[in-house]
Design a protein around this motif. Sequence first.
Motif, short mmCIF file in Angstrom:
data_model
loop_
_atom_site.label_atom_id
_atom_site.label_comp_id
_atom_site.label_asym_id
_atom_site.label_seq_id
_atom_site.Cartn_x
_atom_site.Cartn_y
_atom_site.Cartn_z
N ASN A 325 0.79 -1.02 0.42
CA ASN A 325 -0.17 -0.08 0.19
C ASN A 325 1.28 1.33 -0.50
N ALA A 338 -5.96 6.69 -0.03
CA ALA A 338 -6.34 5.47 -0.12
C ALA A 338 -7.82 5.00 -0.89
N ASP A 339 -7.54 3.59 -1.51
CA ASP A 339 -9.65 3.47 -1.68
C ASP A 339 -9.93 4.40 -2.45
N ALA A 347 -12.29 -4.44 -6.68
CA ALA A 347 -12.53 -3.70 -5.49
C ALA A 347 -11.49 -2.51 -5.36
N SER A 349 -9.82 0.02 -4.51
CA SER A 349 -8.30 -0.27 -3.75
C SER A 349 -6.71 -0.10 -4.38
N ALA A 466 -1.15 0.73 -7.12
CA ALA A 466 -1.63 -0.60 -5.93
C ALA A 466 -0.54 -1.57 -6.12
#
Length: 638
Positions: A325, A338-339, A347, A349, A466
């Motif tokens: 991450n 993030a995300d 996802a 992500s 990612a």
Amino acid sequence: MPCSAGDPGGTSGSGVADHGVSFALDLDQSGTSRLTNLELGADSLAPTVLFRGEDATLKSWPAVFGLSLTAIGTPKIGLLAPFTDGTRAVELGAAGEGYVAESADTAAVGSDDFALEFVLRAAPRVTLADQRGSGIGWAVRTTVDGALSLELQDANQLFTITSQPLSSGAWYDCLFWVSRALGGAVYCDGRAGSPSDLSALGDLTSAAPLALGGSSGENAELAYFALFRARATTLGTDSAAWEGLSRMRFAELTGASPRVALGSALPENGVRASSAYLDLQAGEERDLFLVGEDWPRIACRADNAAGTRCGYLSEPARTRFLPANASEWTANELAVNADRALFADGAASMAALVPSSANTEHALSFSGTFAGARQALSLFARAESGQFIALGAGAGAAIFDLHAGVVVAAPPSARATLENWGNGLFRCSYVFAPDPGALSYRVALLAGPSTSSFAGDGSSSWIDVAGLQLDVGAANAGSLLAADEQAADQLSFVGNDGNLPSSEAVSESLGVLLPAGPRLNDEAVLSLNLAGEFGNQVELYVTGDTGELKFWALRDGDTHWAFNHPASFVDGVWHDVGASWNATSAALTVDGVPATQTALTMNLPVFSLDHIDVGFSSSSSGNLEGLIGGIEIRAGTP
């Protein structure tokens, strides 16, 4: 997926094979369509209830067997699953979004014994199926620690059958067995959970209808659900048979069950001791799926010649050296949100990297000291308001253009690659020989191919990233790591019970795809051996020094033949391989071009070997880093 294998002859499972074939493993076909009746001795138990994910609609879920279900809420349908046969999954939401039966009879079991099978992925605290409501009946849920649990509630007490803990979000095949005489058991990916005594289990007749999905926890995905209702004797008279059948169904589902086996058709235990990712490619789009322990990875990839084929993905054991991450790296003049964007696993992500408004360099960095003759630094990236990034360690770096999809520059001593995963997503990798001591690994944002200092607006994402990763002692970036210590892939079958011919002339054929670029070590492709011994084996392996395929045989330590084929196997292209031997010689053919060698020692008596190891050797070469296509072994030469 455009993956299929011709049938040159032979029978599935045990039996007499045509054309001398003793063992054939296609390694390109997987999915729930391969699951049929439960075969227990003389009994063939058909499902009384069966649902496949690809049949679900927004309004109902038509049953293959049994009564259809009605949608509640807005379940997501048609989701991709890690199979080559068009299997799809349904997302059963955490807010009561799922399906419900009109009648309590749909999944009724009463006082009968039964089996339940689920092909699923889920987080902890999720309800998959519930036929008890708040009363008598059965329900399947994931526990707080991620295990899958079957709850059996009669009029007097609650019984549970619980699996080993499952990796959150990974795909599993789980088969529950419920017998009042033999007890209860569950096998997920062929691994046993804790057995349960069900001798006191009473009637499970429920007033509640079957519901798939629940109102607590997180989302789950379901690709297959079947209920097999049975009389006591129909589940067999020995629960030991349940393990073998559970493992065989798992092998069928995942594509590791031989099309022909004159001996055991069951892979040996311990394919892999950790979860892992597999990838499937259709056209330009490439999707990632997290799968559980011991799941043989049947992956589909396009090669450098633009041909897409499927095969078994083999890799060595690997370690997570750097945080995956971006938020765990040191950020210089940029924010990590993030995300924020969809990744290849579906996802949201991917992290957005937002450069500050200062006219300076904007980068992520992480420092560490790691050994290895070569290292491969990699990440997944998608362009947003920017398009150029630099990826490197120490003084070296490669520059990538995420709009054009090209490597702009790399140091002469290093190698940079850019893989197109579709939808604007690329995987960038930088392979280099590290300097001794600590290194600073960097991901830098660039305004142009050579402009490292610029001013952002402080709010717009430059790129999304990612899967940051460092592979140490490797010539290429491996698949995305799924665990801090990811175990090696080791697919193996018994050879001396009929799967290997008892003849002086034997031939084998298979396909091989390796990433383009030089190897660092010898890598096993197919090893026929005696108890894993170095001195008794017939092996195909890719040499680390030449990148060529070598055919080698030893008996009691004496070399019978050892020679290379001149074709390169490190060009990123699928190659078709044939290897054979008889009493006096051996031959190796690559893409129709032969190479031969007269035996250095007469190949008599017949080689006595007892293992078929795919993509690894326990005593000579290292694990393969690549894909292996359909394998055939037969008596006689081609």
